[in-house]
Write an enzyme that holds these catalytic residues in place. Sequence first.
Site, mmCIF file in Angstrom:
data_model
loop_
_atom_site.group_PDB
_atom_site.id
_atom_site.type_symbol
_atom_site.label_atom_id
_atom_site.label_comp_id
_atom_site.label_asym_id
_atom_site.label_seq_id
_atom_site.Cartn_x
_atom_site.Cartn_y
_atom_site.Cartn_z
ATOM 1 N N CYS A 158 -8.418 -27.296 7.387
ATOM 2 C CA CYS A 158 -7.130 -26.668 7.702
ATOM 3 C C CYS A 158 -6.367 -27.603 8.421
ATOM 4 C CB CYS A 158 -7.271 -25.103 7.940
ATOM 5 S SG CYS A 158 -7.804 -25.065 9.927
ATOM 6 N N HIS B 27 -6.367 -20.557 11.226
ATOM 7 C CA HIS B 27 -7.468 -20.952 10.815
ATOM 8 C C HIS B 27 -8.371 -19.840 10.015
ATOM 9 C CE1 HIS B 27 -11.772 -22.602 10.717
ATOM 10 N NE2 HIS B 27 -11.934 -21.380 11.338
ATOM 11 N N ASP C 164 -8.199 -6.873 0.700
ATOM 12 C CA ASP C 164 -7.005 -7.154 1.628
ATOM 13 C C ASP C 164 -7.946 -6.683 3.259
ATOM 14 O OD1 ASP C 164 -5.565 -4.430 3.043
ATOM 15 O OD2 ASP C 164 -6.628 -4.069 1.052
ATOM 16 N N CYS D 226 -14.071 -28.046 8.066
ATOM 17 C CA CYS D 226 -12.740 -27.368 7.829
ATOM 18 C C CYS D 226 -11.558 -28.128 7.885
ATOM 19 C CB CYS D 226 -12.486 -26.281 8.574
ATOM 20 S SG CYS D 226 -10.916 -25.193 8.268
ATOM 21 N N ASP E 202 0.895 -1.127 0.089
ATOM 22 C CA ASP E 202 0.057 -0.221 0.083
ATOM 23 C C ASP E 202 0.854 1.182 -0.048
ATOM 24 O OD1 ASP E 202 1.051 -0.069 2.471
ATOM 25 O OD2 ASP E 202 -0.945 -0.067 3.396
ATOM 26 N N CYS F 285 -7.834 -27.330 12.238
ATOM 27 C CA CYS F 285 -8.984 -28.335 12.454
ATOM 28 C C CYS F 285 -8.786 -29.566 12.374
ATOM 29 C CB CYS F 285 -10.152 -27.719 11.641
ATOM 30 S SG CYS F 285 -10.790 -25.863 11.773
#
Length: 434
Positions: free
Chosen positions: A357, A386, A317, A355, A141, A360
Site C-alpha cells: 500500500c 493502511h 461493512d 504490504c 443503510d 507501507c
Amino acid sequence: MSIIVQIKEKAKTLGNKIVLPEATDERVIRAAAGVVEEKLGTPVLVGNVETIKTFAANLGVSLDGVEIIDPKTTDKLASYVEKLCELRAKKGMTPEELEEMGAEIILGNTYHLYLRPGDELVAKFGGLHKFMNWKKPILTDSGGFQVFSLGDLRNIKEEGVYFRSHLDGSKHFISPEKSINIQNNLGSDIVMLFDECPPGMSSKEYLIPSIERTTRWAKRCVEAHKRPDEQGLFAIVQGGIYEDLRDKSLSELSEMDEYFSGYAVGGLAVGEPREDMYRVLDYIVEKLPEDKPRYLMGVGEPLDMLEAVASGIDMMDCVQPSRIGRHGTIFTKYGRLVVKNASYSEDTRPLDEGCDCYVCRNYTRGYIRHLFKAQEILGGRLATYHNLYFLLKLMKDSRTAIKEKRFNEFKAEFEKNYAMGKNSDWIKPIKFDK
C-alpha cells in the site's frame, strides 16, 4: 458502531476523554477497556448505568477507569456532544484514495446524512455520487442501527421510532417510509429496509414480536420505494442466535422476494460469543437465494470476515479499520500492532511485512508514531489508509483463492500467521543499534 470520537477540547472539565455512545455493543465495551489499558484517555460510555455494568459483567470486562453518562442527564451529555466533532475528519479518506486502494463500493450512513447536511440538500446536488464525487456504487443503510443504538434516547412504536439527535438533543422521527424516502433522496445504488435492530443476546420473547414488526415494516418499505428500477432494495434477516427465528424471519421476507435485490444478515456481532455468530452464519447463509448478493452487516475483523466468506457471504461493512486506525492500531498479517506505543519510536520498518500500500511503501513506523504523538491529522489518515487497504486486499486474495479452489488453505495460513500476534518478530519493535 457508528462513532468513537476523541474530544480534543482543552477545558479541564473534559480533559482527554473519548466518547463511545453505543454502550450495549460488545466491541464498544471492549474498546472502552482497551482505552484504559493503553492509557489513551478516559473513555465515556453513554447509556443506562446499570444496563452497561450488567452487560460488561456478562462479558467479563472491567469498567474500572471508565466514566458512564446516563443520557437522561441531558445537560452533562450536551456539554460533551457539542464538542465531539473537532477530529471527525481525521478518519476521512478522499474518494480518490478509496478508488486508488481498490474500493468498489462504499457505504453512506442514512442517520448521519439525514441529520447533516440533510438528504434534501444532497438531492439538490444530484445525489451522493455527485455530492462527494464518487463514481462507483454506494450502499446506504436504513439508519435503523444508529437509531436503535441510541438506547434511552429513542422510543420504538409501530409507526416508527422517535428519537433525539446525538448532536444537539433535537427530536426526530423515522418510519419505514421516511427511511426509504431519505435513501431515495440520497440516490444510493443499494438501499436497506428499515428494520428493528434488537439488542445483543436478546431473548426469544423479545425477538419474536421484533421479527414480526420488521416484516410489517418491510412491506411498508417495499410500498414506499419510489425508485426500484434505479436502486436495489435489500432485505435484512434478523433472529438473533436462534436458528428457528432466523428461519422465521427469512420465510416471512421471502414472500416479498420479487422486490429484493439482495439479502443481508443483521443482528450479529452485537455482543454474542463468536462461536454463536459463526454457527448462525453457517446455518442461515446457505438458505439465502443463491442468485442474489449476501451481505453481513457490521463485521470488519479479519478472522470474522474469512469465516463469513467461508459461510458464503459476499459483502460486509464495518467502521473497524478507520475506528482503530485513527487511534493508532494497525492490522498486519501477524495480528494487531499499536503503532503509537513508545517502543516503535525507532522502528524503521513499514507497518506490515510485504504490504504494497501507499503507506507501507513510503513511511516508517517511527514516523507514523511521531505523527500520532504530535497529534497530527496525517497519522490517523495514514493508519486508516493502511487498514482499509489491508481488508480490501484480504478480500481480493480471498476471491483469487476461491477461483483457484484453494480458499481453505489460504484461510488456514492467514489464521496461523494472524494468531502469532505479539509473539511474531514482526510485531516486536526494533531499535537503532547503540
